[in-house]
Design an enzyme around this catalytic site. Structure first.
Site, PDB file in Angstrom:
ATOM      1  N   LYS A 203      -2.069  10.463  -4.597  1.00 21.41           N
ATOM      2  CA  LYS A 203      -1.949   9.822  -3.744  1.00 21.41           C
ATOM      3  C   LYS A 203      -2.741  10.235  -1.922  1.00 21.41           C
ATOM      4  CE  LYS A 203       1.328   7.463  -0.119  1.00 21.41           C
ATOM      5  NZ  LYS A 203       2.609   7.235   0.023  1.00 21.41           N
ATOM      6  N   LYS A 256      -3.395   6.700  -6.117  1.00 19.09           N
ATOM      7  CA  LYS A 256      -3.184   5.110  -5.193  1.00 19.09           C
ATOM      8  C   LYS A 256      -4.133   6.290  -3.868  1.00 19.09           C
ATOM      9  CE  LYS A 256       0.712   4.423  -1.661  1.00 19.09           C
ATOM     10  NZ  LYS A 256       1.072   4.034  -0.909  1.00 19.09           N
TER      11      LYS A 256
HETATM   12  C1  PBG Z   1       5.372   5.227   2.328  1.00 22.90           C
HETATM   13  C2  PBG Z   1       4.240   4.551   1.423  1.00 22.90           C
HETATM   14  C3  PBG Z   1       3.117   4.083   2.421  1.00 22.90           C
HETATM   15  C4  PBG Z   1       2.629   2.972   1.008  1.00 22.90           C
HETATM   16  C5  PBG Z   1       3.400   3.704  -0.286  1.00 22.90           C
HETATM   17  N1  PBG Z   1       4.611   3.811   0.336  1.00 22.90           N
HETATM   18  C6  PBG Z   1       2.348   4.115   3.014  1.00 22.90           C
HETATM   19  C7  PBG Z   1       1.849   5.651   3.898  1.00 22.90           C
HETATM   20  O1  PBG Z   1       2.091   6.547   2.867  1.00 22.90           O
HETATM   21  O2  PBG Z   1       1.683   5.815   5.286  1.00 22.90           O
HETATM   22  C8  PBG Z   1       1.396   2.330   1.087  1.00 22.90           C
HETATM   23  C9  PBG Z   1       1.393   1.073   0.206  1.00 22.90           C
HETATM   24  C10 PBG Z   1      -0.140   0.071   1.032  1.00 22.90           C
HETATM   25  O3  PBG Z   1      -0.711   0.939   1.840  1.00 22.90           O
HETATM   26  O4  PBG Z   1      -0.173  -0.905   0.480  1.00 22.90           O
HETATM   27  N2  PBG Z   1       5.247   5.925   1.756  1.00 22.90           N
END
Ligand code: PBG
Ligand code: ZN
Length: 336
Positions: A203, A256
């Site tokens: 991520k 992701k």
């Molecule tokens: C929070 C989280 C995020 C997403 C999923 N869980 C955002 C972030 O890490 O700031 C992103 C999902 C999306 O943008 O659709 N931990």
């Protein structure tokens, strides 16, 4: 030696002239099993709050959830990932509200399990919607992450969700060692055989999360997430995170965001050939495609389906996407 004309290997067109031929050249087509739908559940029980930055998506009150999902399940929806977005809570430094028995995620688990016995219920696990500072972990006095305290909270939250019917724990926080922590707790509890663990392993600290943070009211109050989410260019760190999470007991791995990281998805497929692999087409990708279609760049269905084919070609077994309801409609129409 000159090639004989009838053996000319430079002629490709014939192999994909007929539509049926084209299907033989393709990988797997998108099926409902390959789609996981992220849903936002709020604690205003009777309201649908449209999310301006995610056109077509809403935060749902518990009492509207079943009616919203019923037609999707009828169209073949097989799995959702639940994001709790409580607004009527006191946020604090350790995100205490995340595993309160009244938190929207836990209430949604009960409601959805009853209404849709066969729907796979995954839960995002993170602290950011529940912390006063908006970060995904517990902070030290100097503002840096307290990893040990963070993992302890994430384990507690995961177990609360698992005890209430979550079938796939999905920690998105990016703390070190949380996969091992959660897996150990699932084993300890005697439920590790039926509750799986999907790691948001690769991520990245991305610019494409903006609309989601709006949706979840989870923008950090100060600073950014660059000290726990991966740097954009860090292909090596992504590979190490994937290997680490396999070693710690992840059942499913994730990359992701999706489109800007297709190379990482291919890497993940190669590093983890024997694991189910997911890709998260995140909020910014969703919005970008939506706005492009609206501006006439392409037809929405054509653009979305091409992005799906890209994910599958790169190696994803399933895709977490806000386009799930639309895709379910489209592939149903294509078949009928
Ligand atoms: C929070 C989280 C995020 C997403 C999923 N869980 C955002 C972030 O890490 O700031 C992103 C999902 C999306 O943008 O659709 N931990
Ligand atoms: Zn978070």
């Amino acid at each position: 030696m000159a090639q004989e004309p009838n053996r000319n290997t430079s002629l490709l067109h014939a192999g994909y002239h007929h539509p049926l031929h084209r299907t033989w050249q393709a990988g797997q087509p998108i099926t409902p099993n390959m789609l996981m739908y992220p849903i936002f559940v709020t604690d205003n029980d009777d309201v649908e709050e449209k999310i301006d930055t995610l056109p077509g998506q809403s935060r749902w009150g518990i009492n509207l959830l079943v009616d919203f999902l019923t037609p999707l399940v009828a169209n073949g929806l097989k799995s959702v990932i639940i994001f709790g977005v409580p607004v009527n809570i006191q946020k604090d430094a350790v995100g205490s509200a995340a595993d309160d028995s009244n938190t929207p995620t836990i209430r949604a688990l009960h409601v959805l399990r009853k209404a849709f016995p066969d729907l796979l219920l995954a839960c995002d696990v993170c602290l950011c919607p529940y912390t006063s500072h908006g970060h995904c972990g517990v902070l030290r006095d100097d503002g840096t992450i307290d990893n040990r305290a963070s993992v302890k909270r994430l384990v507690d939250i995961s177990m609360a969700y698992a005890r209430n019917g979550c079938q796939m724990i999905s920690p998105s926080d990016m703390m070190d060692g949380r996969i091992k922590g959660i897996k150990d707790a699932l084993i300890q509890e005697g439920i590790a055989h039926k509750v799986s663990l999907m790691s948001y392993s690769a991520k990245f600290a991305s610019n494409f999360y903006g609309p989601f943070r709006d949706a979840c009211h989870s923008t950090p109050g100060s600073g950014d997430r660059k000290c726990y989410q991966l740097p954009h260019q860090a292909r090596g760190l992504a590979r190490r995170a994937l290997v680490r999470d396999m070693g710690e007991g992840a059942d499913v791995l994730m990359v992701k965001p999706g489109t800007p990281y297709l190379d990482i998805l291919r890497d993940a497929r190669e590093i983890a050939p024997d694991y189910p692999l997911s890709v998260y087409q995140v909020s910014g990708e969703y919005a970008m495609i939506w706005h492009a279609a609206k501006a006439g760049v392409f037809d929405l269905k054509a653009g979305v389906m091409e992005s799906m084919d890209g994910f599958v070609r790169a190696g994803a077994n399933f895709i977490i996407t806000y386009y799930t309801p639309k895709i379910l409609e489209w592939i149903k129409d294509d078949r009928s």
